[in-house]
Each structure stands twice: as C-alpha cells, then as structure tokens.
Design a protein around this motif. Structure first.
Motif, PDB file in Angstrom:
ATOM      1  N   LEU A  45       1.088  -1.377   0.218  1.00 26.23           N
ATOM      2  CA  LEU A  45       0.265   0.382   0.379  1.00 26.23           C
ATOM      3  C   LEU A  45       0.991   0.809  -0.155  1.00 26.23           C
ATOM      4  O   LEU A  45       0.742   2.230  -0.918  1.00 26.23           O
ATOM      5  CB  LEU A  45      -0.674   0.363   1.502  1.00 26.23           C
ATOM      6  CG  LEU A  45      -1.519   1.768   1.219  1.00 26.23           C
ATOM      7  CD1 LEU A  45      -2.136   1.098   0.746  1.00 26.23           C
ATOM      8  CD2 LEU A  45      -1.986   1.406   3.160  1.00 26.23           C
ATOM      9  N   TYR A  46       1.772   0.997   0.668  1.00 29.50           N
ATOM     10  CA  TYR A  46       3.299   2.336   0.605  1.00 29.50           C
ATOM     11  C   TYR A  46       3.289   2.849   0.006  1.00 29.50           C
ATOM     12  O   TYR A  46       3.277   4.024  -0.716  1.00 29.50           O
ATOM     13  CB  TYR A  46       3.697   2.105   1.906  1.00 29.50           C
ATOM     14  CG  TYR A  46       3.895   1.337   3.334  1.00 29.50           C
ATOM     15  CD1 TYR A  46       2.239   1.975   3.269  1.00 29.50           C
ATOM     16  CD2 TYR A  46       3.715   0.241   3.613  1.00 29.50           C
ATOM     17  CE1 TYR A  46       1.362   1.563   4.782  1.00 29.50           C
ATOM     18  CE2 TYR A  46       3.343  -0.591   4.655  1.00 29.50           C
ATOM     19  CZ  TYR A  46       2.215   0.043   5.620  1.00 29.50           C
ATOM     20  OH  TYR A  46       1.915  -0.174   6.465  1.00 29.50           O
ATOM     21  N   SER A  47       4.042   1.818  -1.441  1.00 36.87           N
ATOM     22  CA  SER A  47       3.905   2.825  -2.413  1.00 36.87           C
ATOM     23  C   SER A  47       2.598   2.925  -3.748  1.00 36.87           C
ATOM     24  O   SER A  47       3.659   4.214  -4.125  1.00 36.87           O
ATOM     25  CB  SER A  47       4.759   1.321  -3.511  1.00 36.87           C
ATOM     26  OG  SER A  47       3.293   0.485  -3.578  1.00 36.87           O
ATOM     27  N   VAL A  48       1.764   2.797  -3.080  1.00 38.17           N
ATOM     28  CA  VAL A  48       0.704   3.331  -4.190  1.00 38.17           C
ATOM     29  C   VAL A  48       0.515   4.257  -3.349  1.00 38.17           C
ATOM     30  O   VAL A  48      -0.128   5.624  -3.850  1.00 38.17           O
ATOM     31  CB  VAL A  48      -0.596   1.813  -3.778  1.00 38.17           C
ATOM     32  CG1 VAL A  48      -1.822   2.670  -3.732  1.00 38.17           C
ATOM     33  CG2 VAL A  48      -0.617   0.832  -4.111  1.00 38.17           C
ATOM     34  N   LEU A  49       0.296   5.069  -2.076  1.00 40.86           N
ATOM     35  CA  LEU A  49       0.563   6.463  -1.146  1.00 40.86           C
ATOM     36  C   LEU A  49       1.681   7.366  -1.941  1.00 40.86           C
ATOM     37  O   LEU A  49       1.421   8.172  -2.417  1.00 40.86           O
ATOM     38  CB  LEU A  49       0.141   6.093   0.167  1.00 40.86           C
ATOM     39  CG  LEU A  49      -0.706   5.084   0.792  1.00 40.86           C
ATOM     40  CD1 LEU A  49      -0.793   5.134   2.240  1.00 40.86           C
ATOM     41  CD2 LEU A  49      -1.537   6.115   0.090  1.00 40.86           C
ATOM     42  N   ARG A  50       2.221   6.665  -2.221  1.00 42.23           N
ATOM     43  CA  ARG A  50       3.921   7.328  -2.628  1.00 42.23           C
ATOM     44  C   ARG A  50       3.495   7.926  -3.711  1.00 42.23           C
ATOM     45  O   ARG A  50       3.689   9.038  -4.532  1.00 42.23           O
ATOM     46  CB  ARG A  50       4.953   6.238  -2.420  1.00 42.23           C
ATOM     47  CG  ARG A  50       5.843   7.045  -0.892  1.00 42.23           C
ATOM     48  CD  ARG A  50       7.329   6.254  -1.436  1.00 42.23           C
ATOM     49  NE  ARG A  50       7.352   5.681   0.197  1.00 42.23           N
ATOM     50  CZ  ARG A  50       7.298   4.232   0.864  1.00 42.23           C
ATOM     51  NH1 ARG A  50       7.171   3.160   0.102  1.00 42.23           N
ATOM     52  NH2 ARG A  50       7.573   3.494   2.374  1.00 42.23           N
ATOM     53  N   ALA A  51       2.871   6.488  -4.922  1.00 40.43           N
ATOM     54  CA  ALA A  51       2.860   7.177  -6.618  1.00 40.43           C
ATOM     55  C   ALA A  51       1.864   8.330  -6.602  1.00 40.43           C
ATOM     56  O   ALA A  51       1.944   8.958  -7.048  1.00 40.43           O
ATOM     57  CB  ALA A  51       2.830   5.877  -7.505  1.00 40.43           C
TER      58      ALA A  51
END
Length: 322
Positions: A45-51
C-alpha cells in the motif's frame, strides 16, 4: 486542532484487486482527485500512496485507509493479498498527523448518511424506524462481510466484524451437498465461500459436477449467461447464490435488529440486483419460521456507489477530529 469542516484528508479504499485514493474537503471527497491503482503493479500500500502523493502539492491533515481485511489497534491484514497496513507507516508516507485504519465495511457504514437517493435502490420496503435505529451494511464482492451501524451521542459507531467467515448454514439436502463439496475442495465452508465472486464460481462448478457437465466459466461468464438466459446451470447457480444472500442477510438482521435498514453493497451484489426478486431473495430473507412476519419490518436497500468507502472514510475523519 484542524477544523473538521476545512479538513484536507487523504482517503484510500484498499481492496483485494485495486486501490482507490482521493483527497477530501471535510466530509466530502473531491471526485476529481480520485485515482485507481492495480495492486498487482505495487509491492504494498505504501508504494501506492507514494505514487499518489508524488502528484499532489498538498500535505493532508489526516488520512484514513479502508481495507478488505481485519483491523486491530490500527494494524490491518488484507484477507486476499499479503499486505499489512499500519497507522504509523501511513503517517510517514503521507505526512498526515492523524491516521485511521478501518475495515472496508466499517467505512461503508460511516458513508450511509452521505448517500444520495440516486445510488440507493429499495429491494424490500420494511417499516419506518426512528432516526437512531441500528442499520446494517452487507458487502458482497471479492469477499463478504457485514457491519452494524449505530448513532450514539451524535457520532457514528461501526464495530468491526468478519462475518464472511462465519460457518455457512444449510437448510435442505441440496445445500448439505454443496457444503460437503466445498469442504472437500476448499476446507471448512464459510459465507464467503458462496457469497463472493469466487464463491459464485464454486456454486456453478458444484452444479456442473452434479450434472456431469465440464463447461468451466469465470464469474463474469456465468453472470453473462444468467443475463442472456443461455445456460440453465448458470441460472441455477444464481438462484442458489441469491437465496444464500437472502438467508445471510436475514440471519444478520436477527442478530443486529437493524430496523433502520439493511444496505447491500459491493460489485457482486450490484451485478445480481436485476435478479434478486425473481430468483428468491425476498422468500429466503423472510424464511424464519414463526418469525417470518417479524422480518417484514426490515427495509433492504442496494447501494450503487463505487466511492462509498472513500466517503465513509472522510466522514469518519471529520467525526474523529471534530
């Protein structure tokens, strides 16, 4: 403290396949900020939020993630994907000082007061109830779950639940055979083993096995065959599914007494909407022996709003920070 009416928040709806992310103004989602991400394209999820945050110029005051899995003490585990979600990590990624993690059905419950009439279809009328009567959301999609919704001292309370994993009941010999078949193939059968996209596939496969037919279809193909009337086994599978959904909703109604209404949500539930009446939802919902008349008190509605979990997350944050 940030005024809840001017709150800028990040909200995310994390499902087993996709994640939707958006920004909010107070309790309202800014629809032009909604973006959808395929989970398969990201490690967590954190890579989604960073994007998502990479394209934003604002640091949100708060963040809320609604996720399809159990949550305890601000940490959640996705049921159908090996992702862990934690409040502290969301704060680090987004910069939000206040963070909440909800089960997605909790978020759907928080959204009820913000649904517009055009996204709510009444399936069973029920009886009028007080403004503070309990309500119930029942989600049928990639998985299945339900959550009761209460109003207490001006706030919305939606206790978490994992109702989809309650043992699946059987009321006749056909259903006993279905449960035995699921148990042999997939282990102890719960509601989600029938009431979900893959559950619909399992019901179809079971009926095909019993008929000696080898014509595998995915859930979309089965539903298409139901819609065009081209496959009797698909029609029978839909009837089993809808009756199970009616019975599950009726069982949960007796547990929670949601005189304020039952709200069916989720993509799979919406696909079945045109067939609920003709394939027996009403009869299965009311089929409670000497309590059948009692069941007529509960209104049942279908929610057709892809963004309700986002709206509910926004509403929860405004109450949390109000």
């Amino acid at each position: 403290m940030t005024n809840s009416t001017t709150l800028t928040a990040l909200v995310a709806d994390l499902g087993g396949t996709n994640t939707r992310v958006a920004l909010t103004d107070g309790a309202y989602v800014r629809t032009n900020t909604i973006k959808r991400f395929r989970n398969a394209d990201h490690a967590d999820l954190y890579s989604v939020l960073r994007a998502y945050m990479a394209d934003q110029t604002v640091v949100p005051d708060a963040a809320c993630v609604a996720m399809a899995g159990p949550v305890r003490d601000g940490v959640g585990e996705l049921t159908n994907l090996s992702w862990t979600v934690a409040r502290d990590a969301i704060s680090d990624v987004t910069g939000a000082s206040t963070v909440a993690v909800l089960n997605d059905l909790q978020a759907q419950g928080h959204a009820l007061d913000f649904l517009t009439a055009d996204v709510v279809q009444t399936i069973l009328p029920g009886h009028r109830a007080s403004d503070h009567a309990a309500r119930l959301v029942v989600g049928v999609g990639t998985g299945m779950n339900a959550a009761a919704v209460y109003r207490l001292d001006g706030r919305t309370l939606v206790p978490p639940s994992e109702a989809g994993h309650v043992s699946l009941p059987a009321q006749n010999s056909d259903e006993i055979r279905l449960l035995d078949w699921i148990a042999r193939k997939h282990g102890t059968p719960g509601f989600e083993d029938v009431l979900s996209g893959r559950g619909f596939e399992r019901v179809y496969e079971w009926l095909s096995d019993e008929a000696g037919v080898d014509a595998p279809l995915d859930a979309g193909g089965i539903m298409q065959a139901v819609n065009d009337g081209s496959n009797k086994i698909a029609e029978s599978a839909a009837r089993v599914f809808i009756r199970m959904m009616g019975r599950a909703a009726g069982n949960l109604a007796l547990v929670h007494l949601p005189f304020g209404g039952i709200f069916l949500c989720g993509g799979v539930a919406r696909h079945f909407a045109p067939h609920l009446d003709r394939l027996g939802f009403r009869d299965a919902f009311y089929d409670k022996g000497r309590f059948s008349g009692f069941m007529e008190q509960f209104p049942v509605h279908l929610v057709d709003d892809d963004y309700a979990a986002l709206s509910g997350s926004a509403a929860h944050l405004t109450e949390l920070m109000g």
